[in-house]
Scaffold this motif. Structure first.
Motif, PDB file in Angstrom:
ATOM      1  N   LEU A 110       5.164  10.824  -1.670  1.00  0.00           N
ATOM      2  CA  LEU A 110       4.856   9.568  -1.066  1.00  0.00           C
ATOM      3  C   LEU A 110       6.203   8.770  -0.634  1.00  0.00           C
ATOM      4  O   LEU A 110       5.986   7.909   0.282  1.00  0.00           O
ATOM      5  CB  LEU A 110       4.017   8.775  -2.135  1.00  0.00           C
ATOM      6  CG  LEU A 110       2.961   9.295  -2.299  1.00  0.00           C
ATOM      7  CD1 LEU A 110       2.027   8.893  -3.558  1.00  0.00           C
ATOM      8  CD2 LEU A 110       1.932   9.058  -1.046  1.00  0.00           C
ATOM      9  N   ALA A 127       9.466   6.373  -1.366  1.00  0.00           N
ATOM     10  CA  ALA A 127       9.945   4.985  -1.811  1.00  0.00           C
ATOM     11  C   ALA A 127       9.085   3.764  -1.084  1.00  0.00           C
ATOM     12  O   ALA A 127       8.708   4.348   0.096  1.00  0.00           O
ATOM     13  CB  ALA A 127      11.360   4.887  -2.145  1.00  0.00           C
ATOM     14  N   GLY A 128       8.803   2.954  -1.699  1.00  0.00           N
ATOM     15  CA  GLY A 128       8.154   1.843  -1.153  1.00  0.00           C
ATOM     16  C   GLY A 128       9.015   0.888  -0.457  1.00  0.00           C
ATOM     17  O   GLY A 128      10.312   1.036  -0.363  1.00  0.00           O
ATOM     18  N   PRO A 129       8.394  -0.271  -0.071  1.00  0.00           N
ATOM     19  CA  PRO A 129       9.196  -1.384   0.698  1.00  0.00           C
ATOM     20  C   PRO A 129       9.677  -2.108  -0.430  1.00  0.00           C
ATOM     21  O   PRO A 129       9.615  -1.926  -1.612  1.00  0.00           O
ATOM     22  CB  PRO A 129       7.939  -1.963   1.473  1.00  0.00           C
ATOM     23  CG  PRO A 129       6.713  -1.602   0.687  1.00  0.00           C
ATOM     24  CD  PRO A 129       7.009  -0.529  -0.112  1.00  0.00           C
ATOM     25  N   ARG A 131       9.333  -4.736  -2.423  1.00  0.00           N
ATOM     26  CA  ARG A 131       8.431  -5.636  -2.868  1.00  0.00           C
ATOM     27  C   ARG A 131       8.883  -6.768  -3.727  1.00  0.00           C
ATOM     28  O   ARG A 131       8.308  -7.411  -4.115  1.00  0.00           O
ATOM     29  CB  ARG A 131       7.539  -4.833  -3.857  1.00  0.00           C
ATOM     30  CG  ARG A 131       7.229  -3.527  -3.609  1.00  0.00           C
ATOM     31  CD  ARG A 131       6.767  -3.315  -2.049  1.00  0.00           C
ATOM     32  NE  ARG A 131       5.405  -2.762  -1.870  1.00  0.00           N
ATOM     33  CZ  ARG A 131       5.321  -1.618  -2.882  1.00  0.00           C
ATOM     34  NH1 ARG A 131       6.094  -1.478  -3.930  1.00  0.00           N
ATOM     35  NH2 ARG A 131       4.011  -1.248  -2.649  1.00  0.00           N
ATOM     36  N   HIS A 188       1.262  -7.541   3.897  1.00  0.00           N
ATOM     37  CA  HIS A 188       1.414  -6.628   2.644  1.00  0.00           C
ATOM     38  C   HIS A 188       0.035  -6.455   2.186  1.00  0.00           C
ATOM     39  O   HIS A 188      -0.875  -7.282   1.698  1.00  0.00           O
ATOM     40  CB  HIS A 188       2.322  -7.554   1.634  1.00  0.00           C
ATOM     41  CG  HIS A 188       3.552  -7.705   1.728  1.00  0.00           C
ATOM     42  ND1 HIS A 188       4.383  -6.631   1.824  1.00  0.00           N
ATOM     43  CD2 HIS A 188       4.156  -8.627   2.092  1.00  0.00           C
ATOM     44  CE1 HIS A 188       5.777  -7.404   2.100  1.00  0.00           C
ATOM     45  NE2 HIS A 188       5.464  -8.568   2.252  1.00  0.00           N
ATOM     46  N   PRO A 220      -2.408  -4.234  -0.464  1.00  0.00           N
ATOM     47  CA  PRO A 220      -2.340  -3.598  -1.671  1.00  0.00           C
ATOM     48  C   PRO A 220      -2.201  -1.980  -1.556  1.00  0.00           C
ATOM     49  O   PRO A 220      -2.954  -1.241  -1.046  1.00  0.00           O
ATOM     50  CB  PRO A 220      -3.837  -3.858  -2.474  1.00  0.00           C
ATOM     51  CG  PRO A 220      -4.122  -5.020  -1.732  1.00  0.00           C
ATOM     52  CD  PRO A 220      -3.705  -5.031  -0.304  1.00  0.00           C
ATOM     53  N   GLY A 221      -0.848  -1.679  -2.181  1.00  0.00           N
ATOM     54  CA  GLY A 221      -0.748  -0.240  -2.178  1.00  0.00           C
ATOM     55  C   GLY A 221      -0.414   0.367  -0.895  1.00  0.00           C
ATOM     56  O   GLY A 221      -0.270   1.677  -0.679  1.00  0.00           O
ATOM     57  N   GLU A 222       0.161  -0.483  -0.134  1.00  0.00           N
ATOM     58  CA  GLU A 222       0.384   0.060   1.266  1.00  0.00           C
ATOM     59  C   GLU A 222       1.880  -0.671   1.492  1.00  0.00           C
ATOM     60  O   GLU A 222       2.369  -1.695   1.086  1.00  0.00           O
ATOM     61  CB  GLU A 222      -0.287  -0.672   2.258  1.00  0.00           C
ATOM     62  CG  GLU A 222      -1.766  -0.081   2.289  1.00  0.00           C
ATOM     63  CD  GLU A 222      -1.739   1.454   2.837  1.00  0.00           C
ATOM     64  OE1 GLU A 222      -1.349   1.644   3.782  1.00  0.00           O
ATOM     65  OE2 GLU A 222      -2.381   2.121   1.966  1.00  0.00           O
ATOM     66  N   ASN A 223       2.585   0.332   2.522  1.00  0.00           N
ATOM     67  CA  ASN A 223       3.859  -0.266   2.959  1.00  0.00           C
ATOM     68  C   ASN A 223       3.779  -1.484   4.187  1.00  0.00           C
ATOM     69  O   ASN A 223       2.522  -1.580   4.474  1.00  0.00           O
ATOM     70  CB  ASN A 223       4.778   0.804   3.628  1.00  0.00           C
ATOM     71  CG  ASN A 223       5.176   1.954   2.800  1.00  0.00           C
ATOM     72  OD1 ASN A 223       5.673   1.543   1.645  1.00  0.00           O
ATOM     73  ND2 ASN A 223       5.060   3.281   3.248  1.00  0.00           N
ATOM     74  N   PRO A 224       4.536  -2.367   3.919  1.00  0.00           N
ATOM     75  CA  PRO A 224       4.409  -3.449   4.587  1.00  0.00           C
ATOM     76  C   PRO A 224       4.350  -3.321   6.170  1.00  0.00           C
ATOM     77  O   PRO A 224       4.941  -2.281   6.634  1.00  0.00           O
ATOM     78  CB  PRO A 224       5.800  -4.600   4.307  1.00  0.00           C
ATOM     79  CG  PRO A 224       6.625  -3.573   3.763  1.00  0.00           C
ATOM     80  CD  PRO A 224       6.001  -2.373   3.168  1.00  0.00           C
ATOM     81  N   THR A 271      -8.678  -8.552   1.902  1.00  0.00           N
ATOM     82  CA  THR A 271      -8.538  -7.179   2.784  1.00  0.00           C
ATOM     83  C   THR A 271      -9.707  -6.331   2.696  1.00  0.00           C
ATOM     84  O   THR A 271     -10.530  -6.225   1.786  1.00  0.00           O
ATOM     85  CB  THR A 271      -7.360  -6.087   2.036  1.00  0.00           C
ATOM     86  OG1 THR A 271      -6.431  -6.951   2.145  1.00  0.00           O
ATOM     87  CG2 THR A 271      -7.255  -4.936   3.048  1.00  0.00           C
TER      88      THR A 271
END
Lengths: 155, 155
Positions: free
Chosen positions: B3, B5-7, B9, B84, B86-90, B139
């Motif tokens: 998956l 790394a994320g943005p 946050r 943003h 929920p649970g998504e990249n920006p 959303t």
DNA sequence: TTACGTGCAAAGCGTTTGCAAGAGG
DNA sequence: CCTCTTGCAAACGCTTTGCACGTAA
């Protein structure tokens, strides 16, 4: 000012649990119990790092990989729930299948998150023509009871 | 099943823009124009990767680092807005201060995100007693026009 | 005993940053 | 010409995974 990679935003939105690649985690291990107790003992959703720190007191030597593997498994089993707030890393809280549909309220002052059990309902009409609405997420922002300003500085 | 790394946050919810450490980006470069045009030309919020691909057609050789630097700068200048989910990249879309309040719809099949200009309104009643609601994020999830099952693929 | 779970370390991925070359004004 | 911006690659931080050992059942 580093932020680091994010969480696995990868998996879109597991609305329905398919019966594929489930990490069941059927055995009762010391580490698994520690992770469950750490989350159950918290009064708020915890970040993986917070889960690790809390659970390590119950299970010394516990590693982060085990925390992630168990969080994932417990969510799949329906024992835990992932709390995704916009722009935030995912947190984890207790909450099984029977846990009903609800939303969240985040205080703009103390940043704490509260459950909101009310729901506006029938939002299907909001979508563009041709779109089908199956679910929704709602987050309210404002001030919680403890953070009400002396006066009121609404916007 | 990776998956990534994320943005960032990190920053919770920049309601008000502080005047610190602004990456102004004052010069008019070919790359900056391409990035702005790419986002302005899209009818939906774009992921950084999507911005890169679209902008590269206008500015060959454009690099991802430049996309991130400009996205950050344009958001700070108020020309862009970070979305943003929920649970998504920006994702990023046009929208200054004067841009009106709206929500988003994510297709559960193609994962794309669309703007929803309708709003349920008066959600203040949903919050617990003593809480003050100042804003909200909504959303919707479902299927977009192009992902309608077999039946009719409108739009 | 034997397969599953754990720990460690390395890999992955989206994002950020250092640095030298390139370009705007 | 001087400074700001770009592009490349390395760094970063969170999350996932490969592998061998440990351990529940």
């Amino acid at each position: 000012m580093k932020l680091g990679a994010g969480p696995p935003r990868g998996s879109p939105r597991p609305r329905v649990q398919a019966c594929v690649s489930l990490a069941r985690m059927e055995r009762n291990t010391r580490q698994r119990a520690a992770i469950r107790d750490a989350i159950a003992g918290a009064r708020r959703p915890l970040l993986p790092q917070e889960v690790l720190e809390a659970a390590q007191q119950l299970a010394p030597g516990l590693g982060m990989a085990t925390v992630y593997r168990n969080l994932k498994a417990l969510v799949e089993e329906g024992e835990l729930r992932a709390v995704h707030l916009p722009g935030e890393n995912p947190r984890y809280e207790v909450g099984g299948e029977h846990h009903h549909h609800h939303h969240h309220f985040q205080c703009l002052q103390c940043q704490r998150v509260f459950d909101v059990h009310a729901c506006p309902g029938n939002l299907a009409a909001l979508a563009p023509p041709g779109f089908t609405v199956e679910d929704h997420d709602l987050t309210l922002y404002g001030r919680c009871g403890e953070c009400q300003p002396a006066a009121r500085a609404r916007r």
